[in-house]
Design a protein around this motif. Structure first.
Motif, PDB file in Angstrom:
ATOM      1  N   UNK A 235       0.930  -1.110   0.006  1.00  0.00           N
ATOM      2  CA  UNK A 235      -0.094  -0.088  -0.076  1.00  0.00           C
ATOM      3  C   UNK A 235       0.899   1.271  -0.109  1.00  0.00           C
ATOM      4  N   UNK A 236       2.193   1.305   0.305  1.00  0.00           N
ATOM      5  CA  UNK A 236       2.951   2.379   0.362  1.00  0.00           C
ATOM      6  C   UNK A 236       4.279   2.110  -0.083  1.00  0.00           C
ATOM      7  N   UNK A 237       4.328   2.449  -1.251  1.00  0.00           N
ATOM      8  CA  UNK A 237       5.827   2.506  -1.904  1.00  0.00           C
ATOM      9  C   UNK A 237       6.267   3.930  -1.869  1.00  0.00           C
ATOM     10  N   UNK A 242       9.092  -0.177   0.445  1.00  0.00           N
ATOM     11  CA  UNK A 242       7.858  -0.485   0.400  1.00  0.00           C
ATOM     12  C   UNK A 242       7.507  -1.636   1.542  1.00  0.00           C
ATOM     13  N   UNK A 243       6.394  -1.428   1.798  1.00  0.00           N
ATOM     14  CA  UNK A 243       5.979  -2.548   2.816  1.00  0.00           C
ATOM     15  C   UNK A 243       5.246  -3.610   1.974  1.00  0.00           C
ATOM     16  N   UNK A 245       2.169  -6.580   2.823  1.00  0.00           N
ATOM     17  CA  UNK A 245       1.390  -7.400   3.715  1.00  0.00           C
ATOM     18  C   UNK A 245       0.926  -8.494   3.160  1.00  0.00           C
ATOM     19  N   UNK A 260       4.290  -9.126   7.160  1.00  0.00           N
ATOM     20  CA  UNK A 260       4.687  -7.795   6.849  1.00  0.00           C
ATOM     21  C   UNK A 260       6.011  -7.755   6.574  1.00  0.00           C
ATOM     22  N   UNK A 261       6.502  -7.355   5.434  1.00  0.00           N
ATOM     23  CA  UNK A 261       7.897  -7.114   5.258  1.00  0.00           C
ATOM     24  C   UNK A 261       8.293  -5.698   4.973  1.00  0.00           C
ATOM     25  N   UNK A 262       9.525  -5.343   5.111  1.00  0.00           N
ATOM     26  CA  UNK A 262       9.901  -3.880   4.372  1.00  0.00           C
ATOM     27  C   UNK A 262      11.088  -4.303   3.447  1.00  0.00           C
TER      28      UNK A 262
ATOM     29  N   UNK B 117      10.872   5.290  -6.737  1.00  0.00           N
ATOM     30  CA  UNK B 117       9.488   5.602  -7.025  1.00  0.00           C
ATOM     31  C   UNK B 117       8.607   5.826  -5.649  1.00  0.00           C
ATOM     32  N   UNK B 118       7.505   6.430  -5.740  1.00  0.00           N
ATOM     33  CA  UNK B 118       6.386   6.577  -4.804  1.00  0.00           C
ATOM     34  C   UNK B 118       5.255   6.297  -5.455  1.00  0.00           C
ATOM     35  N   UNK B 119       4.361   5.485  -4.486  1.00  0.00           N
ATOM     36  CA  UNK B 119       2.885   5.263  -4.925  1.00  0.00           C
ATOM     37  C   UNK B 119       2.246   4.744  -3.713  1.00  0.00           C
ATOM     38  N   UNK B 120       1.640   5.672  -2.995  1.00  0.00           N
ATOM     39  CA  UNK B 120       0.934   5.465  -1.764  1.00  0.00           C
ATOM     40  C   UNK B 120      -0.682   5.344  -1.765  1.00  0.00           C
ATOM     41  N   UNK B 121      -0.944   3.865  -1.416  1.00  0.00           N
ATOM     42  CA  UNK B 121      -2.497   3.798  -1.771  1.00  0.00           C
ATOM     43  C   UNK B 121      -3.386   3.860  -0.574  1.00  0.00           C
ATOM     44  N   UNK B 122      -2.710   3.649   0.954  1.00  0.00           N
ATOM     45  CA  UNK B 122      -3.207   3.799   1.882  1.00  0.00           C
ATOM     46  C   UNK B 122      -3.924   5.429   1.915  1.00  0.00           C
ATOM     47  N   UNK B 218       7.491   0.583  11.314  1.00  0.00           N
ATOM     48  CA  UNK B 218       8.435   0.869   9.873  1.00  0.00           C
ATOM     49  C   UNK B 218       8.224   2.421   9.878  1.00  0.00           C
ATOM     50  N   UNK B 220       8.497   5.572   7.620  1.00  0.00           N
ATOM     51  CA  UNK B 220       8.530   5.628   6.179  1.00  0.00           C
ATOM     52  C   UNK B 220       9.117   7.220   5.942  1.00  0.00           C
ATOM     53  N   UNK B 255       2.490   9.797   5.044  1.00  0.00           N
ATOM     54  CA  UNK B 255       2.380   8.649   5.778  1.00  0.00           C
ATOM     55  C   UNK B 255       4.141   8.734   6.537  1.00  0.00           C
ATOM     56  N   UNK B 260       2.631  -2.555  13.444  1.00  0.00           N
ATOM     57  CA  UNK B 260       2.016  -3.712  13.526  1.00  0.00           C
ATOM     58  C   UNK B 260       2.534  -4.466  14.963  1.00  0.00           C
TER      59      UNK B 260
END
Lengths: 268, 268
Positions: A235-237, A242-243, A245, A260-262, B117-122, B218, B220, B255, B260
């Motif tokens: 969800x967050x690059x 990036x994470x 999940x 979950x990984x980073x 690159x950045x792409x945030x979906x939350x 994490x 960010x 973000x 978690x």
């Protein structure tokens, strides 16, 4: 002791050297390119932790990936952090040629004796039946690890492999070990890292190499035999990091792991 | 060196003893009941790790909570796991009276130099403006830690405190340190564990005591000054164990952290 005939067990078998140290042979059967898969290495360190703790099941397993492993001999050095009645904690280091490759910190418990309230809000991955999916067959374009797995994905789910980016960084799959080994709690550490990263569905990502810095897997139940189904998403690059999940469910529809990984989109 | 006048800095100040060891005084100003808050302890161990690594920012911080801390003197013992150009990894143990209380494993980097690159979906938490929220004022029914914080919650968000269960295990808040200290990357380890657990919104949970076994944060981005807004939720309570996921955003809508934890609804 009866030796398991299954690949994942044979390839993570530990020989106790005393004082919490174990010898292990890292094989090339779980490779992605020239490097053994991180989830496979995590099974090695998690098995070593299991060998030094009284409780049988990993509850939370965090692995830091410090250097690239190579197939060949390795040592696992464990440290018991805390022994408790309900939970115990330990650490394991995978070392090759004097270099630390993976450090794993985990708390174990007994998934067979839990009592308390249950309320699950996550939804089972919306996957078509396996027979309506595409089967990922080993091919020259796929890494060696693919030979160990039966994978069924919705048509087009990994379309980046054929150059089409969906721009949806999610991936759902059915999966099992091809040799028939049933999933168990420790194997979920492997399954949580056995998939291509869904961030590759984004056109902004120009490299297929997404190395993991840190990965944590919560094992929530003992999986029933049969196919696992899993859903992974990013969800967050942010600036190349990036994470990812993951949720893994067993054949009875029980949530068995959350991961979950980073990770990092490798430059160049 | 100029000493910070702010409470979080004063109460986590480390005195180097050489060989990667530090003395610290755990105060009672961040208590929940008789025990110091886990996020506060995590700032202590994370600061110790920062002191022994070349990079300034925590990227991933995992803490295992092994025993209940008590206000009073403590020692932090660090180990550098790996020094790298981009990332470095270390571990810290908080010890009181010979007993290990918290073990933290973290990888650090430099959030100021990231490219990619950045792409945030939350999505930013759907919170009303702070002035339209209820302000959590210190009260005899609230723990001491509440005196350190300005908290603004939507009306009714923590209604379990007055005996009403919403059955929605989610919680959104605006938050800052009351003494005006701006958030920084290490403080996010604190903020990620500074809230009452939203699982208490479930009527099935009969105890307010939800101890954390393991928590991973994490970081960010470096937070801008001002109010943070955060969203916490539990999606899987299973046999008394639960994950709690958090997202923290800064005042500019960036973000800045994802967290978690694996926690347990205490029996009895």
């Amino acid at each position: 002791m009866i030796e398991s005939p299954y690949e994942l067990d044979v390839d993570t078998a530990l020989v106790a050297r005393g004082d919490g140290r174990f010898a292990v042979h890292v094989t090339d059967r779980w490779n992605i390119g020239a490097a053994p898969n991180g989830g496979y290495l995590g099974v090695i360190t998690t098995r070593a932790i299991a060998a030094v703790l009284p409780q049988p099941d990993p509850f939370s397993v965090t692995s830091h990936y410090l250097a690239v492993a190579r197939p060949g001999p390795a040592e696992v050095v464990t440290e018991v952090v805390r022994l408790g009645k309900g939970h115990s904690t330990a650490e394991a280091r995978l070392v090759q040629g004097g270099r630390e490759i993976v450090r794993t910190l985990a708390v174990f418990g007994d998934l067979g004796t839990l009592e308390g309230p249950t309320d699950v809000r996550c939804r089972l991955p919306p996957l078509p039946a396996p027979e309506d999916c595409e089967e990922g067959r080993p091919a020259p374009s796929l890494p060696v690890i693919a030979e160990r797995l039966d994978v069924f994905m919705p048509k087009g789910a990994a379309s980046w492999m054929s150059g089409i980016r969906s721009e949806v960084p999610e991936l759902g799959v059915w999966i099992r070990l091809r040799d028939g080994r049933a999933p168990d709690p420790i194997s979920l550490v492997f399954f949580a890292d056995a998939f291509p990263p869904p961030v590759l569905n984004l056109g902004a990502v120009q490299t297929p190499w997404v190395p993991t810095l840190e990965m944590t897997v919560h094992v929530r139940a003992r999986p029933a035999p049969g196919l696992l189904r899993a859903w992974f998403r990013t969800r967050a690059l942010m600036h190349g990091y990036l994470e990812e999940d993951g949720e893994i469910w067993d054949s009875t529809g029980t949530l068995v792991a959350m991961s979950r990984q980073l990770a990092r989109v490798h430059r160049g």
